[in-house]
Design a protein around this motif. Structure first.
Motif, mmCIF file in Angstrom:
data_model
loop_
_atom_site.group_PDB
_atom_site.id
_atom_site.type_symbol
_atom_site.label_atom_id
_atom_site.label_comp_id
_atom_site.label_asym_id
_atom_site.label_seq_id
_atom_site.Cartn_x
_atom_site.Cartn_y
_atom_site.Cartn_z
ATOM 1 N N ARG A 106 0.931 -1.358 -0.067
ATOM 2 C CA ARG A 106 -0.103 0.004 -0.082
ATOM 3 C C ARG A 106 0.674 1.301 0.171
ATOM 4 O O ARG A 106 0.460 2.344 0.652
ATOM 5 C CB ARG A 106 -1.108 -0.138 1.281
ATOM 6 N N VAL A 107 2.098 1.371 -0.550
ATOM 7 C CA VAL A 107 2.967 2.272 -0.690
ATOM 8 C C VAL A 107 3.329 2.489 -2.165
ATOM 9 O O VAL A 107 2.632 2.033 -3.066
ATOM 10 C CB VAL A 107 4.115 2.319 0.284
ATOM 11 N N ALA A 108 4.520 3.325 -2.390
ATOM 12 C CA ALA A 108 4.990 3.278 -3.535
ATOM 13 C C ALA A 108 5.232 2.106 -4.491
ATOM 14 O O ALA A 108 5.616 0.764 -3.818
ATOM 15 C CB ALA A 108 6.456 4.016 -3.679
ATOM 16 N N GLY A 109 4.634 1.981 -5.694
ATOM 17 C CA GLY A 109 4.937 0.658 -6.482
ATOM 18 C C GLY A 109 3.629 -0.250 -6.173
ATOM 19 O O GLY A 109 3.627 -1.145 -6.950
ATOM 20 N N ALA A 110 2.779 0.159 -5.544
ATOM 21 C CA ALA A 110 1.745 -0.466 -5.194
ATOM 22 C C ALA A 110 0.659 -0.682 -6.671
ATOM 23 O O ALA A 110 0.818 0.544 -7.498
ATOM 24 C CB ALA A 110 0.876 0.150 -4.253
ATOM 25 N N SER A 111 -0.046 -1.607 -6.722
ATOM 26 C CA SER A 111 -1.150 -1.868 -7.938
ATOM 27 C C SER A 111 -2.172 -0.697 -7.962
ATOM 28 O O SER A 111 -2.289 0.149 -6.937
ATOM 29 C CB SER A 111 -1.688 -3.024 -8.070
ATOM 30 N N SER A 112 -2.734 -0.714 -9.009
ATOM 31 C CA SER A 112 -4.023 0.368 -8.987
ATOM 32 C C SER A 112 -5.310 0.033 -8.112
ATOM 33 O O SER A 112 -6.191 0.778 -7.633
ATOM 34 C CB SER A 112 -4.664 0.277 -10.658
ATOM 35 N N SER A 113 -5.017 -1.212 -7.486
ATOM 36 C CA SER A 113 -6.159 -1.363 -6.378
ATOM 37 C C SER A 113 -5.908 -0.537 -5.150
ATOM 38 O O SER A 113 -6.866 -0.776 -4.246
ATOM 39 C CB SER A 113 -6.043 -3.107 -6.067
ATOM 40 N N VAL A 114 -4.748 -0.251 -4.842
ATOM 41 C CA VAL A 114 -4.467 0.806 -3.803
ATOM 42 C C VAL A 114 -4.815 2.290 -4.127
ATOM 43 O O VAL A 114 -4.318 2.676 -5.219
ATOM 44 C CB VAL A 114 -3.013 0.609 -3.064
ATOM 45 N N SER A 115 -5.735 2.727 -3.342
ATOM 46 C CA SER A 115 -6.231 4.246 -3.756
ATOM 47 C C SER A 115 -4.797 5.169 -3.253
ATOM 48 O O SER A 115 -4.055 5.311 -2.382
ATOM 49 C CB SER A 115 -7.224 4.705 -2.936
ATOM 50 N N ARG A 116 -4.808 6.086 -4.317
ATOM 51 C CA ARG A 116 -3.919 7.191 -4.150
ATOM 52 C C ARG A 116 -4.794 8.290 -3.654
ATOM 53 O O ARG A 116 -5.549 8.965 -4.518
ATOM 54 C CB ARG A 116 -3.123 7.707 -5.336
ATOM 55 N N ILE A 117 -4.562 8.865 -2.468
ATOM 56 C CA ILE A 117 -5.616 9.913 -1.903
ATOM 57 C C ILE A 117 -5.136 11.400 -2.264
ATOM 58 O O ILE A 117 -3.973 11.593 -2.091
ATOM 59 C CB ILE A 117 -5.559 9.761 -0.422
ATOM 60 N N ALA A 118 -6.112 12.073 -2.668
ATOM 61 C CA ALA A 118 -5.876 13.808 -2.889
ATOM 62 C C ALA A 118 -6.479 14.251 -1.650
ATOM 63 O O ALA A 118 -7.722 14.576 -1.789
ATOM 64 C CB ALA A 118 -6.742 13.831 -4.050
ATOM 65 N N GLY A 119 -5.762 14.571 -0.713
ATOM 66 C CA GLY A 119 -6.349 15.113 0.456
ATOM 67 C C GLY A 119 -6.230 16.330 0.496
ATOM 68 O O GLY A 119 -5.431 17.428 -0.094
ATOM 69 N N ARG A 120 -7.214 17.175 1.465
ATOM 70 C CA ARG A 120 -7.114 18.709 1.396
ATOM 71 C C ARG A 120 -7.317 19.155 2.965
ATOM 72 O O ARG A 120 -8.283 18.340 3.565
ATOM 73 C CB ARG A 120 -7.996 19.371 0.619
ATOM 74 N N LEU A 121 -6.558 20.345 3.239
ATOM 75 C CA LEU A 121 -6.991 20.736 4.776
ATOM 76 C C LEU A 121 -7.178 22.265 4.448
ATOM 77 O O LEU A 121 -6.917 23.070 3.826
ATOM 78 C CB LEU A 121 -5.721 20.622 5.503
ATOM 79 N N ASP A 122 -8.275 22.776 5.311
ATOM 80 C CA ASP A 122 -8.721 24.033 5.352
ATOM 81 C C ASP A 122 -8.455 24.772 6.673
ATOM 82 O O ASP A 122 -7.756 24.019 7.480
ATOM 83 C CB ASP A 122 -10.082 24.218 5.224
ATOM 84 N N PHE A 123 -8.390 26.121 6.989
ATOM 85 C CA PHE A 123 -7.992 26.772 8.023
ATOM 86 C C PHE A 123 -8.523 26.444 9.286
ATOM 87 O O PHE A 123 -7.806 26.782 10.361
ATOM 88 C CB PHE A 123 -8.269 28.316 7.730
ATOM 89 N N THR A 124 -9.573 25.985 9.378
ATOM 90 C CA THR A 124 -10.298 25.506 10.350
ATOM 91 C C THR A 124 -9.632 24.070 11.002
ATOM 92 O O THR A 124 -9.920 23.751 12.323
ATOM 93 C CB THR A 124 -11.868 25.205 10.408
#
Length: 691
Positions: A106-124
């Motif tokens: 579940r890290v670098a080199g993982a297959s497409s079955s492992v989600s790559r997450i696009a996270g975001r943080l706001d000021f709160t």
């Protein structure tokens, strides 16, 4: 009558995770804990100030690492773990892998079955991990993502979009909340950092012709990236632009071979860039800027011994830069991987009309130093909108607050940094925007001590701007800078070098009364103190602590104060707990500032203006700042989701609140009898009402 400075303080947490995050400071990503594993590591967010030498970062929180809802990153490569920021400053983006710690697939080199997450943080402090790409960078690495605040339609709703770079495919995009992404550019496949600048995508690459490439606009389908900067065979990582996107502009590139390298163009951001010189030999991976200083994380972890956050001031030629280390070295088995300006409560411009009269309600901040077209008219136009005039304001640093003089000229407080000897020190300056708009007039730049930050601005009867500044932390005191009316000279006043001490109380506002005395307000918990200063900066006697009446069993905190034309000081107090986050109080003080003469009613209002009662507060609105129009108090309200009325952001309704624009566009107007009306307001994109 004279409008005075707008006051905003105390960003109240309405968040998945509660923490105190200060706009204008630095957000730091640290990976690893007691063990440092290539099979997954925690991602901890921390915060530091931008000056003051070596610091112990303040830990904000660690992102969760469960398979169901968590995120982790690897530690064996310094490529992993970036932080990016949206142009308005509202979000900071980060990326990683869906997986528990120690899970090798579940890290670098993982297959497409492992989600790559696009996270975001706001000021709160609210983070979102719902955008998960199951088809991105299969058998490769996710490296950097950036969020766009320009919505597109997915056929049903308006959605924000994310763009991602990685090790083996190119540039990919998706809408918010998606579980798959679309490849839009494979011009180069081994890509590092990505950024959104002036409406287009820019990214660094180590493949093909290494350098900085550009994708025009925000495409949804296949397109070609063009080469912007050739870095001559080395490997570029982080990069930032400073300057005029249509004229002279510089691009600073964190290069794995040469260090921090400066490239310049005289024909704008899409023009021809040439290498100017090496600013610093310090090897960095991630960099960001406040428009004056470059902040970077040195390459840390198993591959390198350096592991710090540094601040670099460009002295204008090779060998003339100043570099300061801001953090203590990261603990063993951890690494600093990303650095970015902390997110801020940015409000996106929307074209909506309103009823009622708003008055002077605009406060500004932008952390990237880019050229801005700024709406500065603070008197409602014919449609009763909260600004009228346009002006182009070029500056380096952060626009913090504004004040308006009796003629209607707007003064913008700019906080930046400069080189003083061998140190990087904070500076303050003023931009004066004439009534009716037009080109801004720049003031002289004045140094303030390292470890201090400006917090307020007002204008005296001679149209001389006065700025108040305080320590970023520790024992509190206030000092002042006053400019001449032509802005050519700035003079520091600091009570014989010691400033005016307020002990444990934090200075929260500065305002001028009708007799041309100006007052500083100090707050601590539910108490308030004021001190009046004459035009010679001789301090009067501080008041004794004035208790702001509690809201039931919940304490309230004074956050701002402004004089009306009747000579009475109005103080805005808000609840400091989750249950009272939308509370407003306006407590009217006698002109002698010695007693509370009229206690304002506790006001909680929903999005339609309906009083919600003593026990309930709306989940997405809270009082943020105060100004005066004649003797009516105008209180600005912000939120983290769209209300049922008002500017309609991308996505409408409760189901889409994660997509909606911060800032519901409310001004509560309280007259001298504390009767409340309301109207909509709007702000120019990229600026926000903050402390």
């Amino acid at each position: 009558m004279k409008f005075k400075s707008i006051s905003t303080l105390l960003i109240l947490g309405i968040a998945t995770v509660s923490f105190s995050q200060t706009p204008g400071r630095l957000l730091l990503l640290q990976v690893g804990t007691e063990t440092f594993s290539a099979n997954g590591n925690t991602m901890q967010l921390q915060q530091i100030v931008k000056t003051g030498g070596s610091q112990n970062p303040t830990s904000l929180f660690s992102l969760p690492t469960s398979n169901a809802s968590g995120i982790c990153t690897i530690a064996s490569s310094v490529n992993e773990g970036s932080l990016t920021r949206t142009p308005s400053g509202r979000f900071v983006g980060f990326t990683g892998y869906d997986g528990a710690l120690g899970t090798s697939d579940r890290v670098a080199g993982a297959s497409s079955s492992v989600s790559r997450i696009a996270g975001r943080l706001d000021f709160t402090g609210s983070y979102n991990l719902t955008t998960r790409h199951n088809n991105s960078f299969s058998s490769g690495s996710t490296r950097s993502i950036v969020w766009s605040e320009t919505p597109v339609s997915d056929g049903t709703n308006q959605r924000y979009r994310v763009f991602a770079s990685g090790s083996n495919e190119g540039i990919r995009t998706s809408n918010f909340g998606a579980t798959s992404s679309t490849l839009i550019s494979s011009t180069s496949t081994d890509n590092q950092n990505i950024a959104l600048v002036n409406g287009s995508l820019y990214f660094s690459t180590a493949s093909g012709t290494p350098g900085i490439k550009r994708v025009a606009g925000l495409p949804t389908g296949s397109t070609t990236a063009t080469n912007l900067i050739n870095t001559s065979g080395s490997s570029p990582f982080g990069f930032v632009f400073i300057g005029d996107v249509s004229g002279s502009i510089s691009c600073y590139v964190a290069d794995s071979v040469d260090g921090l390298v400066k490239y310049t163009s005289t024909t704008g951001i899409t023009g021809t860039f040439t290498q100017a010189y090496v600013v610093s030999s310090t090897r960095m991976r991630q960099i960001c800027t406040d428009g004056k200083v470059i902040f970077g994380v040195t390459a840390g972890g198993p591959l390198y011994t350096l592991n710090n956050v540094v601040a670099i001031w460009d002295g204008g030629s090779a060998g003339a830069s100043v570099t300061e280390t801001l953090t203590n070295t990261a603990p063993s088995n951890t690494a600093y991987r990303g650095v970015q300006l902390s997110p801020e409560p940015a409000v996106v411009d929307n074209d909506y009309t309103a009823s009622g009269t708003a008055g002077n309600i605009m406060t500004l901040r932008s952390g990237d130093g880019a050229q801005r077209t700024l709406r500065v008219g603070l008197i409602p136009d014919s449609d009763n909108r909260a600004w009228t005039n346009l002006a182009t304001v070029n500056y380096s640093g952060q626009a913090v607050k504004t004040a308006v003089d009796s003629s209607g000229n707007t003064y913008i407080l700019i906080q930046g940094s400069a080189n003083s000897g061998a140190s990087i020190v904070p500076t303050v300056s003023i931009r004066k925007v004439p009534v009716g708009g037009g080109s801004a007039v720049s003031s002289s730049e004045v140094n303030i001590p390292t470890g201090y930050e400006s917090y307020g601005i007002t204008v005296d009867s001679s149209n001389r701007p006065i700025v108040a500044y305080r320590p970023s932390s520790g024992a509190q005191q206030t000092r002042f800078v006053r400019w001449s009316s032509d802005l050519t000279t700035g003079t520091v006043f600091d009570n014989s070098g010691s400033g005016f001490s307020s002990g444990s109380k934090t200075a929260v506002d500065i305002t001028t009364d009708p007799n041309n005395y100006f007052s500083v307000l100090f707050a601590s918990s539910s108490t308030l103190s004021t001190t009046a200063f004459s035009s010679t900066f001789s301090a009067g006697t501080a008041t004794s602590d004035l208790a702001m009446a509690a809201d039931g069993s919940n304490a309230v905190t004074p956050i701002a104060g402004q004089f009306g034309s009747d000579g009475l000081l109005r103080v805005l107090s808000v609840g400091a707990t989750t249950a009272t986050r939308a509370l407003m109080r306006v407590d009217t003080l006698a002109s002698g500032n010695t007693s509370v003469t009229t206690a304002g009613t506790n006001y909680r209002r929903d999005a339609t203006g309906t009083a919600s009662g003593a026990a309930v507060s709306p989940a997405f609105l809270w009082a943020n700042g105060l100004t005066m129009k004649d003797n009516s108090a105008c209180v600005t309200m912000l939120g983290t989701a769209e209300p049922t009325t008002g500017p309609s952001g991308p996505g409408v309704g409760a189901a889409n609140r994660n997509d909606n624009i911060i800032g519901s566009g409310k001004i509560w107007i309280l007259n001298s009898s504390n009767a409340v009306t309301y109207s909509l307001y709007r702000f120019a994109a990229g600026f926000s009402p903050v402390n």
